[in-house]
Design an enzyme around this catalytic site. Structure first.
Site, PDB file in Angstrom:
ATOM      1  N   ASP A  67       0.735  -1.120  -0.199  1.00  0.00           N
ATOM      2  CA  ASP A  67      -0.064  -0.184  -0.067  1.00  0.00           C
ATOM      3  C   ASP A  67       0.824   1.456   0.447  1.00  0.00           C
ATOM      4  OD1 ASP A  67       0.626  -0.780   3.128  1.00  0.00           O
ATOM      5  OD2 ASP A  67      -1.066  -0.600   3.321  1.00  0.00           O
ATOM      6  N   ASN A 136      -7.394  -2.432  14.242  1.00  0.00           N
ATOM      7  CA  ASN A 136      -9.201  -3.165  14.235  1.00  0.00           C
ATOM      8  C   ASN A 136      -8.500  -3.662  12.882  1.00  0.00           C
ATOM      9  OD1 ASN A 136      -7.824  -1.957  11.472  1.00  0.00           O
ATOM     10  ND2 ASN A 136      -9.573  -0.227  11.020  1.00  0.00           N
ATOM     11  N   HIS A 138      -7.707  -4.553  10.506  1.00  0.00           N
ATOM     12  CA  HIS A 138      -6.707  -4.328   8.685  1.00  0.00           C
ATOM     13  C   HIS A 138      -5.782  -4.647   8.395  1.00  0.00           C
ATOM     14  CE1 HIS A 138      -4.811   0.419   9.426  1.00  0.00           C
ATOM     15  NE2 HIS A 138      -4.204  -1.246   9.424  1.00  0.00           N
ATOM     16  N   GLU A 143     -10.057  -1.589   5.548  1.00  0.00           N
ATOM     17  CA  GLU A 143     -10.135  -1.562   6.166  1.00  0.00           C
ATOM     18  C   GLU A 143     -11.957  -2.762   6.612  1.00  0.00           C
ATOM     19  OE1 GLU A 143      -9.231   0.384   8.651  1.00  0.00           O
ATOM     20  OE2 GLU A 143      -8.219   2.168   7.613  1.00  0.00           O
TER      21      GLU A 143
HETATM   22  C1  GLP Z   1      -0.671   0.636   8.515  1.00  0.00           C
HETATM   23  C2  GLP Z   1      -0.572  -0.427   7.614  1.00  0.00           C
HETATM   24  C3  GLP Z   1      -0.730  -1.610   7.720  1.00  0.00           C
HETATM   25  C4  GLP Z   1       0.128  -2.053   8.970  1.00  0.00           C
HETATM   26  C5  GLP Z   1      -0.316  -1.350  10.140  1.00  0.00           C
HETATM   27  C6  GLP Z   1       0.259  -1.484  11.134  1.00  0.00           C
HETATM   28  O1  GLP Z   1      -2.043   0.851   8.669  1.00  0.00           O
HETATM   29  N1  GLP Z   1      -1.013  -0.033   6.229  1.00  0.00           N
HETATM   30  O2  GLP Z   1      -0.303  -2.372   6.586  1.00  0.00           O
HETATM   31  O3  GLP Z   1      -0.077  -3.618   9.360  1.00  0.00           O
HETATM   32  O4  GLP Z   1       0.092  -0.125   9.553  1.00  0.00           O
HETATM   33  O5  GLP Z   1       1.346  -0.886  11.527  1.00  0.00           O
HETATM   34  P1  GLP Z   1       2.040  -1.504  13.158  1.00  0.00           P
HETATM   35  O6  GLP Z   1       2.929  -3.042  12.208  1.00  0.00           O
HETATM   36  O7  GLP Z   1       3.079  -0.253  12.499  1.00  0.00           O
HETATM   37  O8  GLP Z   1       1.100  -1.540  13.869  1.00  0.00           O
END
Ligand code: GLP
Length: 242
Positions: A67, A136, A138, A143
């Site tokens: 993404d 959440n 995702h 989402e």
């Molecule tokens: C963002 C990214 C996700 C990732 C999430 C959690 O939303 N788009 O791909 O898994 O953050 O991030 P973190 O690993 O910093 O908790």
């Protein structure tokens, strides 16, 4: 799905890196799906270490990132482009032409998303897809919703995702939209490694592993994947106790 629980985030990251390195050693032109966020950092550190040690070359490896924020220039400090080049690509021997990151500034977002899915198909599909998880539930930026998404698309970020990620934007100016592989794109990967560490992920992990398969918890769809491995530290696995 297979669940593997480790004492520390570093050990979970090392286990994910071992699988990625084995894949690339077996097929140097393997296609990797990569993720951003704090969670995969131990994976990238271990991949760099193994490259520096001479265990693996990434010179033929192809990558697709999950993404990218919409309307954020690639060179911006908080872009996922910058994240990937600072934390991994500039430290290994990958060929920049084999790195694919969605262009959040593309004038026609739908065309950019279709182009990205087309390139994944042309490359023969993703061999190993690394994922984190949002609090959440995702994955990528898919989402919680009424239906599972399909191909790569532009999404409006939820308030909870914005609250979790605003810390990465020093000026507080966080985009409201992002481009993300859809659930359909993610599910096509031959193998999926979902990594989660820290107690703030425990509820999302419980819902993804023990809950019903529902687009309200996007990661729960991985229960239907033939080769999904969850690599968790003890804190993220806290609610899965038996
Ligand atoms: C963002 C990214 C996700 C990732 C999430 C959690 O939303 N788009 O791909 O898994 O953050 O991030 P973190 O690993 O910093 O908790």
């Amino acid at each position: 799905m297979e669940i593997r629980i480790f004492d520390t985030p570093e050990e979970a990251g090392k286990a994910a890196a071992d699988i990625i390195v084995e894949t690339v050693v077996a097929d140097p032109a393997a296609v990797l799906g990569l993720a951003t966020g704090a969670t995969p950092l131990p994976v990238y550190r271990e991949m760099i270490r193994r490259y520096e040690k001479g265990d693996v070359t990434f010179s033929k490896t192809v990558t697709f990132n999950l993404d990218e924020y919409s309307s954020l220039p690639r060179k911006a400090e908080s872009s996922y482009y910058t994240f990937m080049w600072s934390n991994l690509f500039s430290r290994i021997d990958i060929d920049g032409d084999n790195v694919h990151i969605l262009d959040g500034c593309a004038p026609d977002k739908a065309a950019e998303c279709a182009r990205f899915d087309g390139m994944i198909d042309e490359a023969g599909g993703v061999d190993v897809q690394l994922l984190g998880i949002g609090t959440n539930g995702h994955i990528g930026f898919n989402e919680p919703a009424d239906e599972f998404t399909g191909g790569t698309f532009e999404v409006k970020l939820s308030q909870s995702t914005r609250d979790s990620n605003i810390k990465y934007f020093a000026d507080g100016n966080m985009p409201e939209y992002a481009l993300t592989m859809g659930i359909g794109t993610i599910m096509k990967a031959k193998k999926i490694l979902l990594m989660a560490t820290g107690e703030n992920k425990a509820k999302a992990i419980y819902a993804a592993v023990r809950g019903e398969v529902t687009p309200r918890c996007p990661a729960s769809v991985l229960q239907n994947h033939p080769d999904a491995v969850f690599l968790l530290d003890k804190s993220a696995a806290k609610l899965l106790e038996d």
